[in-house]
Write an enzyme that holds these catalytic residues in place. Structure first.
Site, PDB file in Angstrom:
ATOM      1  N   CYS A 111       0.777  -1.269   0.122  1.00 25.90           N
ATOM      2  CA  CYS A 111       0.059   0.074   0.069  1.00 25.90           C
ATOM      3  C   CYS A 111       0.920   1.293   0.081  1.00 25.90           C
ATOM      4  O   CYS A 111       0.391   2.299  -0.121  1.00 25.90           O
ATOM      5  CB  CYS A 111      -0.965  -0.028   1.051  1.00 25.90           C
ATOM      6  SG  CYS A 111      -1.855  -1.696   1.101  1.00 25.90           S
ATOM      7  N   HIS A 247      -3.656   6.726   2.370  1.00 21.86           N
ATOM      8  CA  HIS A 247      -4.218   5.723   1.995  1.00 21.86           C
ATOM      9  C   HIS A 247      -5.518   5.220   2.347  1.00 21.86           C
ATOM     10  O   HIS A 247      -5.537   5.465   3.551  1.00 21.86           O
ATOM     11  CB  HIS A 247      -3.110   4.450   2.357  1.00 21.86           C
ATOM     12  CG  HIS A 247      -3.438   3.288   2.026  1.00 21.86           C
ATOM     13  ND1 HIS A 247      -3.813   2.639   0.893  1.00 21.86           N
ATOM     14  CD2 HIS A 247      -3.821   1.978   2.933  1.00 21.86           C
ATOM     15  CE1 HIS A 247      -4.274   1.277   0.850  1.00 21.86           C
ATOM     16  NE2 HIS A 247      -4.060   0.926   2.148  1.00 21.86           N
ATOM     17  N   ASN A 277     -10.366  -0.486  -0.351  1.00 21.25           N
ATOM     18  CA  ASN A 277      -8.779  -0.375   0.017  1.00 21.25           C
ATOM     19  C   ASN A 277      -8.082  -0.779  -1.287  1.00 21.25           C
ATOM     20  O   ASN A 277      -8.484  -2.043  -1.744  1.00 21.25           O
ATOM     21  CB  ASN A 277      -8.381  -1.053   1.381  1.00 21.25           C
ATOM     22  CG  ASN A 277      -6.754  -1.049   1.266  1.00 21.25           C
ATOM     23  OD1 ASN A 277      -6.146  -0.865   0.446  1.00 21.25           O
ATOM     24  ND2 ASN A 277      -6.384  -1.530   2.504  1.00 21.25           N
TER      25      ASN A 277
END
Ligand code: UT7
Length: 320
Positions: A111, A247, A277
């Site tokens: 990520c 993020h 996500n």
């Protein structure tokens, strides 16, 4: 520092899957997912691939930058879900967009991948090796989920975001990256095991496993620290920052970071409500949204921050 963002682009799969859609195929509910994470729906690839979305995002970023693909001398794709082991997604993007002069390769920092990609491009710029780069974060996470594990599969989505960056005297103010491999087990997905004429191993597909609470604790402790570090390094106060583009893992993580930085929540744009996500894709997709909505003026200061598997984390402070 030596880099500015000239253009952005993004690409999402056509199919949107709501929490209620998921509740039809597993034991979950809109109430649980929304209250624990803020996520309402996500895009799931059906006809799209990591490469096809990367190419789409790249073309849009080049158009936004008003730059021809042949001007690029570097393409970096950050991904944990490439379509094949080889060739790299970056080489596929190079071929598809006609970036005949670019060097192309993939990186994996989960990520934090887009942030790490920006830092690699910046290092090349600083060394005088290259001047114009395309940095992409792209994922098809849906293929790495155990769709019987409601604790993980509801959280993630598919998509790609891209930024055209170039060597410049103004733009990037400060940047940090960090990794802690000792805690890697909290978020993992095994690749093929060793398997050859001398070792017999089951080659059953492995899926993403996550200790959500450990990742949660890591994020709420680490992200405010990383953001504070880039602000300190750049001698800029949090109050001077227009947007914190984090993020997109969980709205509660974002709320907590905002509180720890004593900043109002409206300085933290989000798209996790409709995207979930997207690992390396989250930050560049959200950055593209903010850019295209006209929310940024030249001279605005923004912070980008990523965190996730590895563990890895990184942040960047930029002038738009
Ligand atoms: O890119 C970085 C990666 N990830 C993250 O940043 C994730 C960070 N972690 C989180 O966001 C949260 O830990 C989660 C949203 C993943 C989970 O929230 P939680 O409050 O930590 O829930 P939990 O895992 O402790 O589960 C609580 C309950 C359990 O039931 P019992 O044992 O209390 O009866 C789970 O079985 O919720 C249950 N549960 C669900 N129920 C309905 C877990 N997933 C679901 C689900 N629907 N999808």
């Amino acid at each position: 520092m030596t880099m500015k963002i000239r253009g952005t682009g993004s690409s999402l799969p056509e199919k949107a899957v709501s929490n209620d859609d998921l509740a039809k195929i597993m034991d979950t509910s809109d109430e649980w997912i929304r209250s624990r994470t803020g996520i309402g729906s996500r895009h799931i690839a059906v006809n799209e691939t990591t490469t096809s979305m990367s190419v789409d995002a790249a073309q849009k970023a080049l158009a936004d930058a008003k730059m021809g693909a042949e001007e690029l001398d570097l393409i970096i794709v950050a991904s944990i879900s490439t379509d094949q082991c080889l060739p790299s997604t970056a080489c596929e993007v190079q071929a598809a967009i006609g970036a005949v002069n670019a060097v192309a390769f993939d990186i994996n920092a989960a990520c934090s991948g887009f942030l790490f990609g920006l830092s690699v491009a910046n290092a090349y710029f600083a060394a005088g090796t290259y001047e114009k780069a395309l940095v992409i974060g792209a994922e098809t996470l849906s293929k790495m989920m155990d769709w019987n594990d409601r604790g993980t599969c509801v959280l993630f989505g598919d998509g790609a975001g891209a930024a055209v960056v170039e060597k410049s005297d103004i733009g990037l103010i400060s940047m940090i990256q960090q990794s802690d491999g000792t805690r890697g087990g909290v978020l993992s997905c095994r690749n093929r095991p060793v398997n050859n004429p001398y070792v017999q191993n089951d080659t059953a597909l492995a899926f993403t496993k996550m200790d959500g609470q450990e990742v949660y604790k890591f994020a709420v402790r680490t992200v405010p620290k990383a953001v504070s570090q880039v602000l300190e390094k750049g001698n800029v106060s949090a109050d001077e920052v227009k947007y914190f583009i984090l993020h997109q893992a969980n709205i509660r993580i974002i709320d907590s970071v905002a509180k720890r930085l004593s900043q109002p929540l409206d300085k933290f744009p989000t798209n996790l409500q409709t995207c979930g996500n997207i690992s390396a894709g989250s930050v560049p997709i959200l950055l593209d949204y903010v850019n295209r909505e006209g929310m940024l003026m030249r001279g605005d200061k923004i912070v980008l921050a990523g965190f996730g598997a590895g563990l890895t984390w990184g942040a960047a402070l930029l002038v738009w």
